[in-house]
Scaffold this active site. Structure first.
Site, mmCIF file in Angstrom:
data_model
loop_
_atom_site.group_PDB
_atom_site.id
_atom_site.type_symbol
_atom_site.label_atom_id
_atom_site.label_comp_id
_atom_site.label_asym_id
_atom_site.label_seq_id
_atom_site.Cartn_x
_atom_site.Cartn_y
_atom_site.Cartn_z
ATOM 1 N N ASN A 1 -1.897 13.068 -4.188
ATOM 2 C CA ASN A 1 -3.048 13.560 -4.967
ATOM 3 C C ASN A 1 -3.390 14.998 -4.599
ATOM 4 O OD1 ASN A 1 -3.815 11.515 -6.707
ATOM 5 N ND2 ASN A 1 -5.071 10.472 -5.180
ATOM 6 N N ASP B 1 -1.819 9.454 -10.547
ATOM 7 C CA ASP B 1 -1.888 8.364 -11.532
ATOM 8 C C ASP B 1 -0.493 7.966 -12.005
ATOM 9 O OD1 ASP B 1 -4.591 8.338 -11.373
ATOM 10 O OD2 ASP B 1 -4.982 9.137 -13.380
ATOM 11 N N GLU C 1 -4.578 2.336 -4.454
ATOM 12 C CA GLU C 1 -3.108 2.357 -4.416
ATOM 13 C C GLU C 1 -2.585 1.123 -3.682
ATOM 14 O OE1 GLU C 1 -4.543 2.813 -1.302
ATOM 15 O OE2 GLU C 1 -2.764 3.879 -0.572
ATOM 16 N N ASP D 1 0.873 -1.186 0.000
ATOM 17 C CA ASP D 1 0.000 0.000 0.000
ATOM 18 C C ASP D 1 0.902 1.225 0.000
ATOM 19 O OD1 ASP D 1 -3.126 0.829 1.208
ATOM 20 O OD2 ASP D 1 -1.497 2.304 1.269
ATOM 21 N N ILE D 2 0.683 2.112 -0.981
ATOM 22 C CA ILE D 2 1.525 3.308 -1.077
ATOM 23 C C ILE D 2 1.249 4.221 0.127
ATOM 24 C CG2 ILE D 2 2.097 5.337 -2.466
ATOM 25 C CD1 ILE D 2 1.456 3.682 -4.945
HETATM 26 P P1 GH3 Z 1 -1.694 5.543 4.075
HETATM 27 O O1 GH3 Z 1 -0.244 5.840 4.223
HETATM 28 O O2 GH3 Z 1 -2.345 5.320 5.379
HETATM 29 O O3 GH3 Z 1 -1.946 4.434 3.123
HETATM 30 O O4 GH3 Z 1 -2.342 6.868 3.476
HETATM 31 P P2 GH3 Z 1 -3.014 7.035 2.059
HETATM 32 O O5 GH3 Z 1 -3.213 8.501 1.843
HETATM 33 O O6 GH3 Z 1 -2.238 6.321 1.023
HETATM 34 O O7 GH3 Z 1 -4.370 6.233 2.247
HETATM 35 P P3 GH3 Z 1 -5.827 6.422 1.809
HETATM 36 O O8 GH3 Z 1 -6.361 5.048 1.644
HETATM 37 O O9 GH3 Z 1 -6.516 7.342 2.719
HETATM 38 O O10 GH3 Z 1 -5.753 7.099 0.381
HETATM 39 C C1 GH3 Z 1 -5.706 6.431 -0.783
HETATM 40 C C2 GH3 Z 1 -6.002 7.398 -1.883
HETATM 41 O O11 GH3 Z 1 -5.773 6.828 -3.157
HETATM 42 C C3 GH3 Z 1 -7.435 7.838 -1.892
HETATM 43 C C4 GH3 Z 1 -7.849 7.804 -3.352
HETATM 44 O O12 GH3 Z 1 -8.396 9.024 -3.776
HETATM 45 C C5 GH3 Z 1 -6.566 7.556 -4.077
HETATM 46 N N1 GH3 Z 1 -6.735 6.791 -5.284
HETATM 47 C C6 GH3 Z 1 -7.337 5.593 -5.439
HETATM 48 N N2 GH3 Z 1 -7.268 5.200 -6.742
HETATM 49 C C7 GH3 Z 1 -6.625 6.175 -7.422
HETATM 50 C C8 GH3 Z 1 -6.274 6.351 -8.794
HETATM 51 O O13 GH3 Z 1 -6.525 5.517 -9.666
HETATM 52 N N3 GH3 Z 1 -5.596 7.477 -9.129
HETATM 53 C C9 GH3 Z 1 -5.287 8.424 -8.200
HETATM 54 N N4 GH3 Z 1 -4.607 9.489 -8.596
HETATM 55 N N5 GH3 Z 1 -5.630 8.290 -6.910
HETATM 56 C C10 GH3 Z 1 -6.283 7.187 -6.522
HETATM 57 MG MG MG Z 2 -2.041 4.220 1.126
HETATM 58 MG MG MG Z 3 -4.961 2.087 0.850
#
Ligand code: GH3
Ligand code: MG
Ligand code: MG
Length: 300
Positions: free
Chosen positions: A186, A195, A221, A178-179
């Site tokens: 974003n 992306d 992510e 998990d990123i």
């Molecule tokens: P954590 O270190 O706890 O993982 O924090 P985080 O910000 O990575 O975690 P969170 O799950 O809150 O956020 C994930 C974000 O990924 C939210 C969502 O808008 C974004 N996301 C999901 N799919 C895509 C995508 O295809 N493209 C982009 N640019 N963002 C995406």
């Molecule tokens: Mg994350």
């Molecule tokens: Mg996540």
């Protein structure tokens, strides 16, 4: 001799089926596309007579051409070029629509010595085959990252679990990535850079795994890696290597490159049928990495 070899290479690489017959209609050559289209390999066909119930061409009415008007026989008789849309019989029994072109072969004195038949699958079949390949690609690939999608990952998990059940001592490892702080990327850089970061992750990890390993996009992510036949120690080494490569990658932005990290959870499966539970376990271990400060690996 050189020339002969290169002609043969061309004929073997053609997408059309091609075969040669002599005057007695004995088949003397059969190329690779002919094998693919008809299901018959060279060894089954070369040396046999084309009228001896191999392909038994029929026309649209289902009339057997061998018995009435075989275009090959006609060309051998009159030396004329012929073209016909017919149906050949595939080895499995079904009929295949092909467009057939027959050209006589003559010796230096102009005597007919045989004929070449080139046959191509009719367009509708080619289009259909392309469409199926494309649908398969769309069904199993994530568009943004071009990695296997969740459906593909689930299929691979099922296959690996089945292998575990059948094979004493076989196990496979999974890694859940998990990123870290992806939302922040974003928010600060915009969705398009987000992306791009997903694409950078995908390119980095997919170019540094073994051909039989799979890494795909689980969702958002989150990514899942499946590693056949590894020990816990192997899995740790893989996780360390991939995490380090991700840390060493960067995403170009208008104000310079940015970097990001991943949190990882990993576990070894020895054959439980419950795939969902396995992935949940790796996800929970990944969450431990988050709680411990992110940018780290937790392996059960
Ligand atoms: P954590 O270190 O706890 O993982 O924090 P985080 O910000 O990575 O975690 P969170 O799950 O809150 O956020 C994930 C974000 O990924 C939210 C969502 O808008 C974004 N996301 C999901 N799919 C895509 C995508 O295809 N493209 C982009 N640019 N963002 C995406
Ligand atoms: Mg994350
Ligand atoms: Mg996540």
């Amino acid at each position: 001799m050189e020339m002969q070899n290169s002609f043969e290479a061309i004929v073997e690489n053609m997408s059309d089926g091609l075969y040669l017959v002599d005057l007695s209609r004995e088949i003397t050559y059969w190329n690779a596309a002919a094998e693919r289209i008809t299901g018959y390999v060279k060894e089954e066909v070369v040396g046999r007579f084309c009228a001896s119930n191999i392909l038994t061409h029929v026309d649209e009415q289902g009339c057997e051409l061998c018995k009435s008007s075989c275009p090959l026989a006609e060309t051998l008789m009159d030396g004329n070029f012929r073209k016909k849309d017919i149906f050949l019989r595939h080895k499995n029994g079904h009929r295949v629509a092909v467009s057939v072109r027959i050209t006589p072969m003559k010796d230096a004195d102009g005597n007919i010595v045989g004929a070449v038949e080139i046959f191509s699958e009719s367009n509708s079949q080619l289009v259909l085959r392309q469409k199926i390949l494309e649908l398969e690609r769309l069904a199993l690939l994530d568009h943004l990252t071009e990695l296997p999608n969740r459906r593909h990952l689930n299929m691979e998990l099922i296959a690996q679990s089945a292998l575990c059940e059948r094979t004493e001592g076989y196990s496979f490892g999974i890694l859940f990535f998990d990123i870290d702080r992806f939302k922040r990327i974003n928010d600060r850089e915009g969705h398009d850079i987000g992306d791009k970061a997903l694409q950078v992750f995908a390119k980095t990890v997919s170019s540094s795994i073994r051909p039989f390993d799979t890494i795909g996009r689980w969702g958002g992510e989150e990514f899942l890696g499946i590693f056949p036949n590894v020990s816990r120690e192997n899995l740790s080494v893989i996780a360390e290597r991939l995490s380090a490569l991700v840390r060493a990658s960067s995403v170009e932005t208008p104000h310079g490159p940015i970097r990001f990290t991943v949190s990882v959870g990993g576990t070894i499966s020895t054959g439980s049928r419950d795939i969902d539970a396995l992935v949940e376990r790796a996800d929970a271990l990944m969450y431990k990495s988050k709680q411990a400060g992110r940018n780290r690996i937790t392996i059960e």
